[in-house]
Write a protein that holds these residues in place. Structure first.
Motif, PDB file in Angstrom:
ATOM      1  N   GLY A  81       6.897  26.638 -47.770  1.00 37.06           N
ATOM      2  CA  GLY A  81       6.535  25.236 -47.912  1.00 37.06           C
ATOM      3  C   GLY A  81       7.225  24.363 -46.880  1.00 37.06           C
ATOM      4  N   VAL A  82       8.485  24.660 -46.585  1.00 36.51           N
ATOM      5  CA  VAL A  82       9.230  23.883 -45.588  1.00 36.51           C
ATOM      6  C   VAL A  82       8.660  24.135 -44.190  1.00 36.51           C
ATOM      7  N   VAL A  83       8.309  25.374 -43.896  1.00 41.16           N
ATOM      8  CA  VAL A  83       7.748  25.691 -42.579  1.00 41.16           C
ATOM      9  C   VAL A  83       6.332  25.130 -42.443  1.00 41.16           C
ATOM     10  N   LEU A  84       5.557  25.125 -43.517  1.00 44.96           N
ATOM     11  CA  LEU A  84       4.245  24.470 -43.473  1.00 44.96           C
ATOM     12  C   LEU A  84       4.410  22.999 -43.116  1.00 44.96           C
ATOM     13  N   HIS A  85       5.406  22.353 -43.699  1.00 48.25           N
ATOM     14  CA  HIS A  85       5.687  20.961 -43.355  1.00 48.25           C
ATOM     15  C   HIS A  85       5.997  20.838 -41.861  1.00 48.25           C
ATOM     16  N   ALA A  86       6.723  21.801 -41.301  1.00 48.34           N
ATOM     17  CA  ALA A  86       7.029  21.773 -39.868  1.00 48.34           C
ATOM     18  C   ALA A  86       5.748  21.836 -39.034  1.00 48.34           C
ATOM     19  N   TYR A  87       4.820  22.717 -39.405  1.00 44.94           N
ATOM     20  CA  TYR A  87       3.562  22.816 -38.659  1.00 44.94           C
ATOM     21  C   TYR A  87       2.746  21.528 -38.788  1.00 44.94           C
ATOM     22  N   CYS A  88       2.834  20.875 -39.932  1.00 45.37           N
ATOM     23  CA  CYS A  88       2.127  19.608 -40.103  1.00 45.37           C
ATOM     24  C   CYS A  88       2.729  18.518 -39.209  1.00 45.37           C
ATOM     25  N   ARG A  89       4.037  18.544 -39.016  1.00 41.46           N
ATOM     26  CA  ARG A  89       4.642  17.570 -38.099  1.00 41.46           C
ATOM     27  C   ARG A  89       4.161  17.821 -36.679  1.00 41.46           C
ATOM     28  N   TRP A  90       4.053  19.095 -36.288  1.00 42.36           N
ATOM     29  CA  TRP A  90       3.478  19.408 -34.966  1.00 42.36           C
ATOM     30  C   TRP A  90       2.066  18.847 -34.871  1.00 42.36           C
ATOM     31  N   ALA A  91       1.258  19.072 -35.904  1.00 46.36           N
ATOM     32  CA  ALA A  91      -0.129  18.601 -35.872  1.00 46.36           C
ATOM     33  C   ALA A  91      -0.185  17.082 -35.758  1.00 46.36           C
ATOM     34  N   ALA A  92       0.680  16.384 -36.495  1.00 45.19           N
ATOM     35  CA  ALA A  92       0.680  14.929 -36.436  1.00 45.19           C
ATOM     36  C   ALA A  92       1.048  14.439 -35.041  1.00 45.19           C
ATOM     37  N   LEU A  93       2.038  15.078 -34.422  1.00 45.85           N
ATOM     38  CA  LEU A  93       2.403  14.698 -33.055  1.00 45.85           C
ATOM     39  C   LEU A  93       1.245  14.933 -32.096  1.00 45.85           C
ATOM     40  N   GLN A  94       0.460  15.958 -32.373  1.00 47.46           N
ATOM     41  CA  GLN A  94      -0.700  16.270 -31.527  1.00 47.46           C
ATOM     42  C   GLN A  94      -1.888  15.357 -31.813  1.00 47.46           C
ATOM     43  N   GLY A  95      -1.776  14.501 -32.827  1.00 47.32           N
ATOM     44  CA  GLY A  95      -2.876  13.613 -33.178  1.00 47.32           C
ATOM     45  C   GLY A  95      -3.922  14.261 -34.058  1.00 47.32           C
ATOM     46  N   ILE A  96      -3.571  15.353 -34.751  1.00 45.54           N
ATOM     47  CA  ILE A  96      -4.515  16.097 -35.585  1.00 45.54           C
ATOM     48  C   ILE A  96      -4.398  15.632 -37.032  1.00 45.54           C
ATOM     49  N   GLU A  97      -5.457  15.031 -37.550  1.00 45.79           N
ATOM     50  CA  GLU A  97      -5.516  14.629 -38.962  1.00 45.79           C
ATOM     51  C   GLU A  97      -4.284  13.824 -39.389  1.00 45.79           C
ATOM     52  N   VAL A  98      -3.892  12.840 -38.581  1.00 46.10           N
ATOM     53  CA  VAL A  98      -2.655  12.111 -38.864  1.00 46.10           C
ATOM     54  C   VAL A  98      -2.698  11.396 -40.217  1.00 46.10           C
ATOM     55  N   PRO A  99      -3.762  10.633 -40.558  1.00 43.47           N
ATOM     56  CA  PRO A  99      -3.768   9.978 -41.879  1.00 43.47           C
ATOM     57  C   PRO A  99      -3.680  10.979 -43.024  1.00 43.47           C
ATOM     58  N   ARG A 100      -4.374  12.116 -42.903  1.00 46.71           N
ATOM     59  CA  ARG A 100      -4.327  13.127 -43.951  1.00 46.71           C
ATOM     60  C   ARG A 100      -2.926  13.723 -44.067  1.00 46.71           C
ATOM     61  N   MET A 101      -2.281  13.960 -42.936  1.00 52.48           N
ATOM     62  CA  MET A 101      -0.915  14.490 -42.957  1.00 52.48           C
ATOM     63  C   MET A 101       0.035  13.508 -43.636  1.00 52.48           C
ATOM     64  N   ARG A 102      -0.124  12.230 -43.319  1.00 47.28           N
ATOM     65  CA  ARG A 102       0.760  11.234 -43.918  1.00 47.28           C
ATOM     66  C   ARG A 102       0.559  11.167 -45.431  1.00 47.28           C
ATOM     67  N   ARG A 103      -0.683  11.228 -45.874  1.00 51.14           N
ATOM     68  CA  ARG A 103      -0.925  11.195 -47.316  1.00 51.14           C
ATOM     69  C   ARG A 103      -0.297  12.400 -48.009  1.00 51.14           C
ATOM     70  N   ARG A 104      -0.272  13.535 -47.297  1.00 51.82           N
ATOM     71  CA  ARG A 104       0.278  14.750 -47.899  1.00 51.82           C
ATOM     72  C   ARG A 104       1.793  14.717 -47.988  1.00 51.82           C
ATOM     73  N   TRP A 105       2.462  14.130 -46.987  1.00 53.60           N
ATOM     74  CA  TRP A 105       3.913  14.272 -46.893  1.00 53.60           C
ATOM     75  C   TRP A 105       4.711  12.994 -47.130  1.00 53.60           C
ATOM     76  N   VAL A 106       4.073  11.831 -47.058  1.00 54.15           N
ATOM     77  CA  VAL A 106       4.807  10.583 -47.243  1.00 54.15           C
ATOM     78  C   VAL A 106       4.356   9.982 -48.567  1.00 54.15           C
ATOM     79  N   SER A 107       5.182  10.095 -49.596  1.00 51.88           N
ATOM     80  CA  SER A 107       4.800   9.677 -50.945  1.00 51.88           C
ATOM     81  C   SER A 107       4.795   8.164 -51.091  1.00 51.88           C
ATOM     82  N   LEU A 108       5.757   7.478 -50.465  1.00 47.46           N
ATOM     83  CA  LEU A 108       5.853   6.031 -50.567  1.00 47.46           C
ATOM     84  C   LEU A 108       5.778   5.417 -49.173  1.00 47.46           C
ATOM     85  N   PRO A 109       4.832   4.491 -48.931  1.00 46.86           N
ATOM     86  CA  PRO A 109       4.749   3.857 -47.612  1.00 46.86           C
ATOM     87  C   PRO A 109       6.074   3.192 -47.237  1.00 46.86           C
ATOM     88  N   GLY A 110       6.533   3.482 -46.053  1.00 48.52           N
ATOM     89  CA  GLY A 110       7.784   2.904 -45.592  1.00 48.52           C
ATOM     90  C   GLY A 110       9.023   3.544 -46.160  1.00 48.52           C
TER      91      GLY A 110
END
Length: 376
Positions: A81-110
């Protein structure tokens, strides 16, 4: 009278040797990735660009550190689960599904900056450096609650990105398979990641040369041979079926008896799959085991049908057994991620040996470690 060995000096030598080999593994895979993409024809001057396997391997190493940090501080951790989160951070940096990644990993805005950790500030990790279709397809389904996100792929990135897991210890070999299976659902992808972790672990822990006259090619081939003998056999996840073990042993023996034959390499590694990458890398490493043959090994591996993955595995195997000092300085010094990779290698070993952030009950000596490697 035989002089007694100083235990402290022995410990320091062991740590230094392991640090050199961990750095060699990480830098070797990166140089192999780059040489393979260039089909062996690296430019004579200028920066050397990282490939997508190198980017993903960086996040695997960072994810493993963060999983260890979490285990130390929380007492419980699910590393995949922790390594999956790492791959999602790579994807977000690459511009891949950024809103979806944020919804998955950021529970509270800000609530906290995301992506977090120091790798998020490395510009080269945010640049597109090749295609990783199965990884991207799986991560794009990160919010799907009804099914596993993995595709049925056995592509090479299941292997190349998990190579750093070998540093964490023999007990993590099966975790390498779990990390591969996060995105690649073919059992061969999972099995190959486990096989590579076992082989690399034996390269990392091979005994040092007996002296200046001890041939390095003997050390490399002995490490690979012992790694093959140690592969876990039998059915089930994390085990190596008999036919796969036989193919690996045959590839190694061919590298010893009929080394550096391009046609044989093409037969062993005909495509961009994880099994092809490992068979081709093993054959090449056995063909060029000498400490001074690293460049020649990468050039040969780059000639495979999918030279990126074969050279990546080759570089990791030879770098792990010979250490960072054996790698060509002119190539390492020009690689754009050399400092990042070297820092990750040192930090991974520091976490294993010394846990700089401490634990749930013990105060750490580095107050900034948690900010570099948040445990989630």
């Amino acid at each position: 009278m035989v002089a007694q060995r100083d235990p402290h000096q022995e410990y320091q030598r062991r740590v230094w040797r392991m640090q050199s080999r961990v750095r060699g593994l990480m830098l070797g895979l990166a140089l192999g990735d780059t040489a393979g993409a260039a089909r062996g024809g690296l430019p004579a001057a200028g920066p050397l660009r990282a490939g997508v396997s190198t980017q993903l391997a960086c996040f695997t190493a960072e994810g493993v550190i963060r999983a260890m940090v979490r285990g130390r501080h929380k007492g419980v951790c699910h590393p995949p689960g922790v390594v999956l989160h790492a791959y999602c951070r790579w994807a977000a940096l690459q511009g891949i599904e950024v809103p979806r990644m944020r919804r998955r990993w950021v529970s509270l805005p800000g609530d906290r900056p995301w992506p977090d950790g120091w790798l998020a500030g490395v510009p080269a990790l945010a640049e597109r450096r090749g295609s990783a279709p199965a990884t991207v397809a799986a991560l794009s389904r990160i919010e799907d609650p009804h099914s596993r996100i993995a595709t049925p792929s056995r592509g090479c990135h299941a292997l190349t990105r998990t190579l750093p897991v070998a540093v964490a210890g023999p007990e993590w070999a099966e975790q390498a398979g779990e990390f591969a299976a996060l995105t690649h659902g073919d059992p061969a992808a999972r099995s190959t990641a486990v096989q590579a972790a076992v082989l690399l672990r034996h390269c990392l822990t091979a005994p040092p040369p007996d002296g200046p006259g001890d041939p390095a090619d003997r050390l490399a081939r002995e490490a690979l041979e012992k790694g093959l003998a140690a592969l876990p056999s039998g059915p089930g996840p994390g085990r190596v079926p008999g036919d796969e073990r036989e193919r690996l042993s045959a590839a190694f023996r061919a590298g010893v008896d009929q080394p550096a034959e391009p046609a044989r390499l093409a037969r062993l590694a005909p495509d961009a799959s994880a099994p092809s990458a490992l068979l081709g890398g093993l054959y090449t490493a056995a063909s060029f085991p000498g400490r001074d043959r690293f460049r020649a090994a990468l050039e040969f591996a780059a000639g495979a049908p999918d030279g990126d993955s074969v050279a990546c595995v080759t570089g990791a195997l030879l770098g792990a057994v010979h250490g960072a000092e054996a790698l060509p300085a002119d190539l390492v010094s020009r690689h754009e991620l050399a400092w990042v990779i070297d820092a990750l290698a040192r930090d991974l070993l520091a976490q294993i040996e010394d846990s700089p952030s401490g634990s749930e009950y013990v105060r750490g000596w580095d107050p900034h470690w948690w900010d570099r490697y948040p445990g989630w």
